[in-house]
Design a protein around this motif. Structure first.
Motif, mmCIF file in Angstrom:
data_model
loop_
_atom_site.group_PDB
_atom_site.id
_atom_site.type_symbol
_atom_site.label_atom_id
_atom_site.label_comp_id
_atom_site.label_asym_id
_atom_site.label_seq_id
_atom_site.Cartn_x
_atom_site.Cartn_y
_atom_site.Cartn_z
ATOM 1 N N VAL A 1 5.951 -5.111 -8.272
ATOM 2 C CA VAL A 1 5.869 -3.643 -8.304
ATOM 3 C C VAL A 1 7.348 -3.047 -8.024
ATOM 4 C CG1 VAL A 1 3.456 -3.107 -8.001
ATOM 5 C CG2 VAL A 1 5.008 -3.008 -5.982
ATOM 6 N N CYS B 1 0.879 -1.211 0.052
ATOM 7 C CA CYS B 1 0.083 0.244 -0.039
ATOM 8 C C CYS B 1 0.775 1.231 -0.090
ATOM 9 C CB CYS B 1 -0.849 -0.032 1.139
ATOM 10 S SG CYS B 1 -2.122 -1.177 1.276
ATOM 11 N N TYR C 1 3.684 1.590 -1.192
ATOM 12 C CA TYR C 1 4.359 1.720 -2.676
ATOM 13 C C TYR C 1 3.147 2.256 -3.696
ATOM 14 C CZ TYR C 1 7.782 0.654 -6.063
ATOM 15 O OH TYR C 1 8.545 0.885 -7.115
ATOM 16 N N ASN C 2 2.076 1.563 -3.495
ATOM 17 C CA ASN C 2 0.935 1.829 -4.468
ATOM 18 C C ASN C 2 0.168 3.342 -4.230
ATOM 19 O OD1 ASN C 2 1.460 -0.204 -6.151
ATOM 20 N ND2 ASN C 2 0.007 -1.522 -5.093
ATOM 21 N N THR C 3 0.135 3.529 -3.046
ATOM 22 C CA THR C 3 -0.813 4.507 -2.443
ATOM 23 C C THR C 3 -0.196 5.912 -1.966
ATOM 24 O OG1 THR C 3 -2.094 2.583 -1.745
ATOM 25 C CG2 THR C 3 -3.154 4.749 -1.428
ATOM 26 N N HIS D 1 -4.623 -1.381 -7.126
ATOM 27 C CA HIS D 1 -3.939 -3.053 -7.694
ATOM 28 C C HIS D 1 -3.815 -3.833 -6.623
ATOM 29 C CE1 HIS D 1 -2.595 0.159 -10.553
ATOM 30 N NE2 HIS D 1 -1.993 0.986 -9.448
#
Ligand code: UDP
Length: 489
Positions: A242, A163, A165-167, A185
Motif C-alpha cells: 500500500v 491500519c 494507513y488504511n483506516t 484490506h
C-alpha cells in the motif's frame, strides 16, 4: 548544542557512513532508537543520535558504556526550547507533562531544525541519511535541504502502521465512535471502532499535525519498523504494497541488550538498592510463577482503578510484581498501599514505585506472565523473552497491538476493555476493568489449563524466532545490512 563526544570515525568500504537518528522525545520511542543507534554503530556506521539535555541525562550510563566500547555514536544534545511553549525548564519528555496535551510539545520540537542543520553542516563526515520518528515530520525538510535520503521509523507494530494507513485517514464517515467496523484490506477479519482507531490524536489541533505526518511519510525514501518477519509477515507485505515503499524490519531491537548490565541500563537509571530488592524477591520464587504488571511510561490510572486492580490480584492469589507510577501515587493511594494492601499481600506481591528495569525483570526465569497496556515495546520485549500476556490497552496503537497479540497470534488473554482511558483527572471515579475480570484473566494465564500451556508453547517458539531474526543471517540482521548498503551504494 551543548555536548558532542569525540569518538573515532569509521568507514564502510571507502565511504564514510553517517546516519542521523532523530527519535521522538517519549520513552517508548527513544528506547528502541537508542538500541538501533547501537546496532548500526556495531556495523561500522557513524551515528549521530539527536537528543536533548534532560533526555541525555537519563541515558548517561548508556553514553558512558558506548564510549568505553569505542562505538562510533555521538549523542548530540540540542537545547529544547521549553520556554517558547510555556513548559517548565527541563520538561523535555512526554512523561514529564501532567496532561495529555502533547500537541505543543510535538510542535515545538520542530524548532530544533536550525540547530540540527548547523550541527550537520559542521560535521566532519557529511550525513548519509536521516532516520527519524514518523511524528518528526519536520525532518523531511532538513533532508531535502541537505539532499540526503530520509527514512521514517515507526514505533508501533506493522499492523498498526497498516491500519493507520488504511483506516485512520479513511474513517471520517463514521460518526458514532463506538460503532464496530471491519478493518479494511486485511488478510483476516479484524474488527475495531473509531474510538480505538482514532482516539487520542484526533482532538482539535491534531488534524494539521497529522496531515503533515502523513504527507511526509509519503515523501520518505523507506520505512524502518521495530518488528520481525515471523511475527508480522502478512502485514509487512501488505504495508509495502500500500505504501509502495521498502519496509525494513529490524527488530526486536530490545535483543541488542544481551548482558544483564545492558538490560538494566535501558531507558532510565535505577538505584542499585532498588534493583537488589526486586531481584532478591524474584530469586525467591519458582520458575514462571510470577506475573509482572506494568502499563508503560505514559498511561495513568486513578486511585479507585488501582485499588480495584489490587483486589483482583489479591483474590487471584498468584505471585506478582506491580509497578505503580510516581504520578499515580496520591496521598490516598500511598496510604492504601502502605497501610493496607502491601501488608495484606506480603510475600505474594511486590509493589515497585516508579521506574524498574523492565527488560531485566522480563528476562528473569521466575516471570511467567505480563499484564501490559500493549505498548509496542512492552509487547516485543515480552514476546522475545517468551512471556505470555494479559492485555489491557489504554490508548492509541495499543488496541491494534492487542489484536495482534490475542486474535492473530494467540499469545495473550484480553481483559476485554474497549474504552480509551489513559490520563484520567485526579477526581475521576471510573473503573474500567473490574476485579473479577482481573482475577479470571490472571487465573487463566498463570494456571495449568491446556489453553495456558498452549500459549506458553507458542510464545516460546516466537521467542526463538525473534532471536534468530536478530542473529547473523537472520531476517532483521540482514535487513540492517541491506538498509546500510542501500544508503551507501
Ligand atoms: N519501561 C521500563 N521500566 C518501567 C516502565 C517502562 O524499562 O518502569 C520501558 C519498557 O521496557 C519499554 C518502554 O519503557 O521499553 C515503554 O514503551 P512501550 O512502548 O511499552 O509503552 P509506552 O510507554 O510508549 O506507552
Amino acid at each position: 548544542m551543548t555536548e558532542q563526544m569525540n569518538l573515532p570515525m569509521t568507514c564502510l568500504g571507502d565511504k564514510k557512513a553517517h546516519f542521523v537518528l532523530i527519535p521522538l522525545v517519549a520513552q517508548g520511542h527513544l528506547i528502541p532508537m537508542t538500541d538501533l543507534a547501537h546496532l548500526l554503530a556495531e556495523r561500522g556506521v557513524h551515528v549521530s543520535l539527536i537528543t536533548t539535555p534532560t533526555n541525555a541525562t537519563r541515558i548517561r550510563p548508556i553514553v558512558q558504556r558506548s564510549i568505553e566500547s569505542n562505538l562510533p555514536i555521538q549523542f548530540v544534545e540540542l537545547k529544547f526550547p521549553c520556554a517558547q511553549i510555556g513548559l517548565p525548564d527541563e520538561c523535555e519528555n512526554f512523561d514529564l507533562i501532567d496532561s495529555n496535551n502533547f500537541l505543543p510539545f510535538v510542535e515545538v520540537y520542530s524548532l530544533l531544525r536550525n540547530p540540527l542543520e548547523q550541527y550537520l553542516l559542521a560535521h566532519q563526515i557529511p550525513p548519509s541519511c536521516i532516520i527519524s520518528d514518523g511524528y518528526n515530520h519536520w525532518t523531511a525538510e532538513v533532508a531535502r535541504r541537505l539532499c540526503i535520503p530520509r527514512i521514517v521509523f515507526h514505533g508501533p507494530s506493522c499492523l498498526f502502521a497498516l491500519c493507520n494507513y488504511n483506516t485512520i485517514r479513511k474513517s471520517n464517515h463514521l460518526t458514532d465512535y463506538s460503532e464496530q467496523f471491519v478493518l479494511p484490506h486485511m488478510p483476516q477479519t479484524l474488527q475495531s471502532n473509531k474510538a480505538n482507531e482514532l482516539n487520542t490524536f484526533n482532538a482539535p489541533g491534531w488534524k494539521e499535525f497529522n496531515e503533515n505526518v502523513f504527507k511526509e511519510e509519503t515523501t520518505a525514501d523507506a520505512i524502518v519498523l521495530n518488528t520481525f518477519e515471523d511475527l508480522e509477515r502478512q502485514f509487512i507485505e501488505l504495508y509495502e504494497k500500500v505504501t509502495g515503499k521498502k519496509v525494513w524490519t529490524v527488530g526486536p531491537l530490545n535483543l541488542y541488550n544481551k548482558d544483564e548490565y545492558s538490560k538494566s541500563l535501558r531507558g532510565n537509571k535505577l538505584g542499585v538498592e532498588k534493583q537488589e530488592r526486586v531481584f532478591n524477591w524474584l530469586d525467591s520464587h519458582k520458575p514462571k510463577s510470577v506475573l509482572y504488571i506494568s502499563f508503560g511510561t505514559i498511561t495513568r490510572q486513578n486511585g479507585l482503578q488501582l485499588m480495584e486492580l489490587g483486589s483482583g490480584l489479591e483474590t487471584a492469589n498468584k505471585p506478582f510484581i506491580w509497578v505503580v507510577k510516581e504520578a499515580e501515587i496520591t496521598p490516598e493511594v500511598d496510604r492504601w498501599l502502605s497501610e493496607d494492601f502491601e501488608k495484606k499481600v506480603q510475600q505474594k506481591g511486590l509493589i515497585c514505585r516508579g521506574w524498574v528495569p523492565q527488560l531485566s525483570i522480563l528476562s528473569h526465569p521466575s516471570v511467567g506472565g505480563f499484564m501490559t497496556h500493549c505498548g509496542w515495546n512492552s509487547i516485543l520485549e515480552s514476546i522475545s523473552l517468551g512471556v505470555p500476556m494479559i492485555t489491557w490497552p489504554h490508548f492509541s496503537d495499543q488496541f491494534t497491538n492487542e489484536k495482534l497479540v490475542v486474535d492473530v497470534m494467540g499469545l495473550g488473554v484480553s481483559l476485554g476493555t474497549e474504552t480509551v482511558c489513559w490520563m484520567p483527572a485526579a477526581d475521576d471515579k471510573t473503573i474500567w476493568v473490574h476485579r473479577d475480570d482481573i482475577e479470571k484473566a490472571v487465573q487463566k494465564l498463570m494456571g495449568e489449563e491446556e489453553e495456558a500451556k498452549a500459549m506458553r508453547r507458542k510464545v516460546a517458539d516466537m521467542a526463538d524466532n525473534a532471536k534468530k531474526a536478530m542473529e547473523m543471517a537472520g531476517s532483521s540482521y540482514d535487513n540492517i545490512t541491506q538498509l546500510i548498503e542501500s544508503i551507501m551504494l
